[in-house]
Design a protein around this motif. Structure first.
Motif, PDB file in Angstrom:
ATOM      1  N   ASP A  27     -48.024 -42.730  -7.693  1.00  0.00           N
ATOM      2  CA  ASP A  27     -49.080 -41.793  -7.394  1.00  0.00           C
ATOM      3  C   ASP A  27     -48.585 -40.766  -6.380  1.00  0.00           C
ATOM      4  OD1 ASP A  27     -52.253 -42.080  -5.627  1.00  0.00           O
ATOM      5  OD2 ASP A  27     -51.450 -40.504  -6.910  1.00  0.00           O
ATOM      6  N   THR A  28     -48.805 -39.484  -6.662  1.00  0.00           N
ATOM      7  CA  THR A  28     -48.309 -38.410  -5.793  1.00  0.00           C
ATOM      8  C   THR A  28     -48.716 -38.615  -4.342  1.00  0.00           C
ATOM      9  OG1 THR A  28     -48.389 -36.834  -7.613  1.00  0.00           O
ATOM     10  CG2 THR A  28     -48.342 -35.932  -5.390  1.00  0.00           C
ATOM     11  N   PHE A  29     -49.926 -39.118  -4.120  1.00  0.00           N
ATOM     12  CA  PHE A  29     -50.418 -39.276  -2.760  1.00  0.00           C
ATOM     13  C   PHE A  29     -49.705 -40.400  -2.013  1.00  0.00           C
ATOM     14  CE2 PHE A  29     -53.540 -36.115  -3.154  1.00  0.00           C
ATOM     15  CZ  PHE A  29     -54.045 -36.188  -4.436  1.00  0.00           C
ATOM     16  N   SER A  30     -48.942 -41.220  -2.721  1.00  0.00           N
ATOM     17  CA  SER A  30     -48.218 -42.321  -2.084  1.00  0.00           C
ATOM     18  C   SER A  30     -46.738 -42.010  -1.896  1.00  0.00           C
ATOM     19  CB  SER A  30     -48.359 -43.593  -2.928  1.00  0.00           C
ATOM     20  OG  SER A  30     -49.702 -43.985  -3.002  1.00  0.00           O
ATOM     21  N   ARG A  31     -46.354 -40.802  -2.197  1.00  0.00           N
ATOM     22  CA  ARG A  31     -44.941 -40.457  -2.127  1.00  0.00           C
ATOM     23  C   ARG A  31     -44.651 -39.769  -0.806  1.00  0.00           C
ATOM     24  NH1 ARG A  31     -43.303 -38.849  -8.276  1.00  0.00           N
ATOM     25  NH2 ARG A  31     -41.269 -39.581  -7.565  1.00  0.00           N
ATOM     26  N   PHE A  32     -43.902 -40.419   0.045  1.00  0.00           N
ATOM     27  CA  PHE A  32     -43.560 -39.826   1.331  1.00  0.00           C
ATOM     28  C   PHE A  32     -42.086 -39.479   1.411  1.00  0.00           C
ATOM     29  CE2 PHE A  32     -47.305 -39.807   3.952  1.00  0.00           C
ATOM     30  CZ  PHE A  32     -48.175 -40.616   3.252  1.00  0.00           C
ATOM     31  N   VAL A  33     -41.253 -40.460   1.288  1.00  0.00           N
ATOM     32  CA  VAL A  33     -39.805 -40.235   1.301  1.00  0.00           C
ATOM     33  C   VAL A  33     -39.188 -41.000   0.149  1.00  0.00           C
ATOM     34  CG1 VAL A  33     -37.643 -40.614   2.564  1.00  0.00           C
ATOM     35  CG2 VAL A  33     -39.696 -39.871   3.801  1.00  0.00           C
ATOM     36  N   GLU A  34     -38.244 -40.379  -0.533  1.00  0.00           N
ATOM     37  CA  GLU A  34     -37.478 -41.080  -1.563  1.00  0.00           C
ATOM     38  C   GLU A  34     -36.009 -40.817  -1.302  1.00  0.00           C
ATOM     39  OE1 GLU A  34     -41.088 -40.859  -4.793  1.00  0.00           O
ATOM     40  OE2 GLU A  34     -39.063 -40.504  -5.503  1.00  0.00           O
ATOM     41  N   VAL A  48     -27.334 -42.993   1.468  1.00  0.00           N
ATOM     42  CA  VAL A  48     -26.622 -41.823   0.969  1.00  0.00           C
ATOM     43  C   VAL A  48     -27.389 -40.546   1.307  1.00  0.00           C
ATOM     44  CG1 VAL A  48     -25.750 -40.647  -1.082  1.00  0.00           C
ATOM     45  CG2 VAL A  48     -25.582 -43.144  -0.913  1.00  0.00           C
ATOM     46  N   ALA A  49     -28.630 -40.459   0.847  1.00  0.00           N
ATOM     47  CA  ALA A  49     -29.426 -39.251   1.069  1.00  0.00           C
ATOM     48  C   ALA A  49     -30.892 -39.579   0.865  1.00  0.00           C
ATOM     49  CB  ALA A  49     -29.001 -38.135   0.119  1.00  0.00           C
ATOM     50  N   ALA A  50     -31.755 -38.746   1.429  1.00  0.00           N
ATOM     51  CA  ALA A  50     -33.193 -38.922   1.249  1.00  0.00           C
ATOM     52  C   ALA A  50     -33.870 -37.567   1.337  1.00  0.00           C
ATOM     53  CB  ALA A  50     -33.772 -39.874   2.297  1.00  0.00           C
ATOM     54  N   ILE A  51     -35.103 -37.505   0.789  1.00  0.00           N
ATOM     55  CA  ILE A  51     -35.860 -36.268   0.819  1.00  0.00           C
ATOM     56  C   ILE A  51     -37.324 -36.590   1.083  1.00  0.00           C
ATOM     57  CG2 ILE A  51     -36.175 -36.281  -1.709  1.00  0.00           C
ATOM     58  CD1 ILE A  51     -35.971 -33.163  -1.549  1.00  0.00           C
ATOM     59  N   SER A  52     -37.947 -35.804   1.941  1.00  0.00           N
ATOM     60  CA  SER A  52     -39.374 -35.942   2.177  1.00  0.00           C
ATOM     61  C   SER A  52     -40.117 -35.308   1.014  1.00  0.00           C
ATOM     62  CB  SER A  52     -39.770 -35.242   3.478  1.00  0.00           C
ATOM     63  OG  SER A  52     -41.169 -35.078   3.538  1.00  0.00           O
ATOM     64  N   GLY A 100     -43.719 -43.582   5.057  1.00  0.00           N
ATOM     65  CA  GLY A 100     -43.090 -42.531   5.829  1.00  0.00           C
ATOM     66  C   GLY A 100     -42.433 -43.084   7.084  1.00  0.00           C
ATOM     67  N   ARG A 101     -41.345 -43.817   6.893  1.00  0.00           N
ATOM     68  CA  ARG A 101     -40.664 -44.472   8.007  1.00  0.00           C
ATOM     69  C   ARG A 101     -39.253 -43.905   8.156  1.00  0.00           C
ATOM     70  NH1 ARG A 101     -42.737 -50.014   5.365  1.00  0.00           N
ATOM     71  NH2 ARG A 101     -42.501 -48.624   3.588  1.00  0.00           N
ATOM     72  N   ASP A 102     -38.386 -44.632   8.812  1.00  0.00           N
ATOM     73  CA  ASP A 102     -37.014 -44.163   9.027  1.00  0.00           C
ATOM     74  C   ASP A 102     -36.315 -44.000   7.690  1.00  0.00           C
ATOM     75  OD1 ASP A 102     -34.227 -45.447  11.043  1.00  0.00           O
ATOM     76  OD2 ASP A 102     -34.370 -43.783   9.622  1.00  0.00           O
ATOM     77  N   PRO A 103     -35.958 -42.777   7.309  1.00  0.00           N
ATOM     78  CA  PRO A 103     -35.384 -42.572   5.972  1.00  0.00           C
ATOM     79  C   PRO A 103     -33.971 -43.135   5.817  1.00  0.00           C
ATOM     80  CG  PRO A 103     -35.299 -40.535   7.218  1.00  0.00           C
ATOM     81  CD  PRO A 103     -36.096 -41.507   8.038  1.00  0.00           C
ATOM     82  N   TYR A 104     -33.287 -43.407   6.938  1.00  0.00           N
ATOM     83  CA  TYR A 104     -31.917 -43.899   6.882  1.00  0.00           C
ATOM     84  C   TYR A 104     -31.836 -45.417   6.710  1.00  0.00           C
ATOM     85  CZ  TYR A 104     -30.813 -39.304   8.875  1.00  0.00           C
ATOM     86  OH  TYR A 104     -30.700 -37.959   9.104  1.00  0.00           O
ATOM     87  N   TYR A 105     -32.953 -46.092   6.851  1.00  0.00           N
ATOM     88  CA  TYR A 105     -32.978 -47.546   6.887  1.00  0.00           C
ATOM     89  C   TYR A 105     -33.510 -48.117   5.593  1.00  0.00           C
ATOM     90  CZ  TYR A 105     -34.548 -52.196   8.383  1.00  0.00           C
ATOM     91  OH  TYR A 105     -34.765 -53.539   8.500  1.00  0.00           O
ATOM     92  N   GLY A 106     -32.738 -48.964   4.933  1.00  0.00           N
ATOM     93  CA  GLY A 106     -33.150 -49.525   3.659  1.00  0.00           C
ATOM     94  C   GLY A 106     -34.452 -50.297   3.725  1.00  0.00           C
ATOM     95  N   GLY A 107     -34.705 -50.932   4.865  1.00  0.00           N
ATOM     96  CA  GLY A 107     -35.937 -51.693   5.028  1.00  0.00           C
ATOM     97  C   GLY A 107     -37.205 -50.855   5.029  1.00  0.00           C
ATOM     98  N   SER A 108     -37.063 -49.531   5.118  1.00  0.00           N
ATOM     99  CA  SER A 108     -38.230 -48.647   5.099  1.00  0.00           C
ATOM    100  C   SER A 108     -38.790 -48.449   3.698  1.00  0.00           C
ATOM    101  CB  SER A 108     -37.859 -47.270   5.659  1.00  0.00           C
ATOM    102  OG  SER A 108     -37.435 -47.358   6.996  1.00  0.00           O
ATOM    103  N   TYR A 109     -38.024 -48.805   2.691  1.00  0.00           N
ATOM    104  CA  TYR A 109     -38.373 -48.466   1.313  1.00  0.00           C
ATOM    105  C   TYR A 109     -39.080 -49.635   0.630  1.00  0.00           C
ATOM    106  CZ  TYR A 109     -35.537 -44.377   2.104  1.00  0.00           C
ATOM    107  OH  TYR A 109     -35.046 -43.207   2.616  1.00  0.00           O
TER     108      TYR A 109
END
Length: 122
Positions: A27-34, A48-52, A100-109
């Motif tokens: 759902d678009t409203f649940s997309r913060f960082v990928e 590797v990389a991430a985007i808000s 929407g947490r630390d984008p560099y940390y795998g545990g955020s996903y």
């Protein structure tokens, strides 16, 4: 049911390019960082990389800055990989953070794809 599906991996010679894509049923409203992570044989998974999804701000590992570009449209995220090196070899995973947490940390996903193999020959 959230699904992330990667595609675009393959075998390429050093100096070549590949473009990975990640299609997500979120759902678009649940997309913060990928983002993208990779894991080489015998090594830990690495960012590797991430985007808000809202601001389109991008984040890169130092090892890929200037060579990789992350981007997205409304439904799909891409990772354009240029000037590939043998050390870029690994299984590449896309992942989604719905808070929407630390984008560099795998545990955020919260959600992960099944991975796509990238092999760079020397």
């Amino acid at each position: 049911h959230v699904q992330l599906v990667e595609s675009g991996g393959g075998l390429v010679q050093a100096g070549g390019s590949l473009r990975l894509s990640c299609a997500a049923s979120i759902d678009t409203f649940s997309r913060f960082v990928e983002g993208w992570f990779r894991q080489a044989p015998g090594k830990e998974s690495e960012f590797v990389a991430a985007i808000s999804w809202t601001t389109r701000r991008t984040y890169y590992a130092d090892s890929v800055k200037g060579r990789f570009t992350i981007s997205r449209d409304d439904n799909t995220m891409w990772l354009q990989m240029n000037s590939l090196k043998p050390e870029d070899t690994g299984v590449y995973y896309c992942a989604a953070d719905t808070i929407g947490r630390d984008p560099y940390y795998g545990g955020s996903y919260d959600f992960w794809g099944q991975g796509t193999q990238v092999t760079v020959s020397s």
